[in-house]
Design a protein around this motif. Structure first.
Motif, mmCIF file in Angstrom:
data_model
loop_
_atom_site.group_PDB
_atom_site.id
_atom_site.type_symbol
_atom_site.label_atom_id
_atom_site.label_comp_id
_atom_site.label_asym_id
_atom_site.label_seq_id
_atom_site.Cartn_x
_atom_site.Cartn_y
_atom_site.Cartn_z
ATOM 1 N N UNK A 5 -8.760 19.097 -38.331
ATOM 2 C CA UNK A 5 -8.831 18.706 -36.918
ATOM 3 C C UNK A 5 -10.264 18.758 -36.400
ATOM 4 N N UNK A 6 -10.508 18.102 -35.285
ATOM 5 C CA UNK A 6 -11.836 18.104 -34.662
ATOM 6 C C UNK A 6 -12.184 19.523 -34.239
ATOM 7 N N UNK A 7 -13.458 19.888 -34.403
ATOM 8 C CA UNK A 7 -13.914 21.204 -33.986
ATOM 9 C C UNK A 7 -15.151 21.620 -34.736
ATOM 10 N N UNK A 8 -15.600 22.844 -34.478
ATOM 11 C CA UNK A 8 -16.777 23.413 -35.125
ATOM 12 C C UNK A 8 -16.356 24.087 -36.422
ATOM 13 N N UNK A 9 -17.166 23.885 -37.462
ATOM 14 C CA UNK A 9 -16.910 24.488 -38.768
ATOM 15 C C UNK A 9 -18.197 25.118 -39.291
ATOM 16 N N UNK A 10 -18.036 26.255 -39.968
ATOM 17 C CA UNK A 10 -19.178 26.907 -40.591
ATOM 18 C C UNK A 10 -19.525 26.118 -41.845
ATOM 19 N N UNK A 11 -20.805 25.714 -41.979
ATOM 20 C CA UNK A 11 -21.230 24.908 -43.127
ATOM 21 C C UNK A 11 -22.244 25.639 -43.994
ATOM 22 N N UNK A 12 -22.474 26.916 -43.743
ATOM 23 C CA UNK A 12 -23.393 27.696 -44.557
ATOM 24 C C UNK A 12 -24.736 27.888 -43.888
ATOM 25 N N UNK A 13 -25.507 28.815 -44.413
ATOM 26 C CA UNK A 13 -26.852 29.132 -43.912
ATOM 27 C C UNK A 13 -26.866 29.450 -42.424
ATOM 28 N N UNK A 14 -25.802 30.047 -41.915
ATOM 29 C CA UNK A 14 -25.763 30.443 -40.511
ATOM 30 C C UNK A 14 -25.623 29.292 -39.543
ATOM 31 N N UNK A 15 -25.078 28.158 -39.994
ATOM 32 C CA UNK A 15 -24.973 26.976 -39.137
ATOM 33 C C UNK A 15 -23.517 26.532 -38.976
ATOM 34 N N UNK A 16 -23.223 26.060 -37.773
ATOM 35 C CA UNK A 16 -21.946 25.426 -37.494
ATOM 36 C C UNK A 16 -22.208 23.934 -37.347
ATOM 37 N N UNK A 17 -21.238 23.130 -37.733
ATOM 38 C CA UNK A 17 -21.367 21.681 -37.569
ATOM 39 C C UNK A 17 -20.082 21.172 -36.946
#
Length: 82
Positions: A5-17
């Motif tokens: 679903x649409x939303x923020x996801x953790x993508x590594x290195x302390x970043x959300x996408x």
């Protein structure tokens, strides 16, 4: 279409996408950002609107504080006459 679903996801290195209904977007957020502490963070369009409102309020406040005048090409300049 997408499995997530649409939303923020953790993508590594302390970043959300942010992922919308069509796939990954260009919007990133630092996981340590105070806005990320209230899960889930607001959508990117909400964050952009908040930023615009804060900038507008800041520019109004700084103009009132410094007595700034709005420049106009139609206003006559007042000069002291000697």
């Amino acid at each position: 279409m997408n499995d997530k679903p649409a939303g923020w996801y953790y993508v590594g290195d302390g970043a959300l996408r942010y992922r919308d209904d069509y796939g990954w977007t260009e919007y990133y957020m630092d996981a340590k950002d105070p806005r990320a502490q209230d899960w889930p963070p607001p959508q990117p369009k909400t964050l952009l609107q908040q930023l615009r409102e804060e900038e507008a309020a800041r520019s109004v406040a700084s103009g009132a504080r410094h007595g700034a005048r709005v420049w106009s090409p139609f206003r006559r300049a007042h000069r002291a006459r000697h």
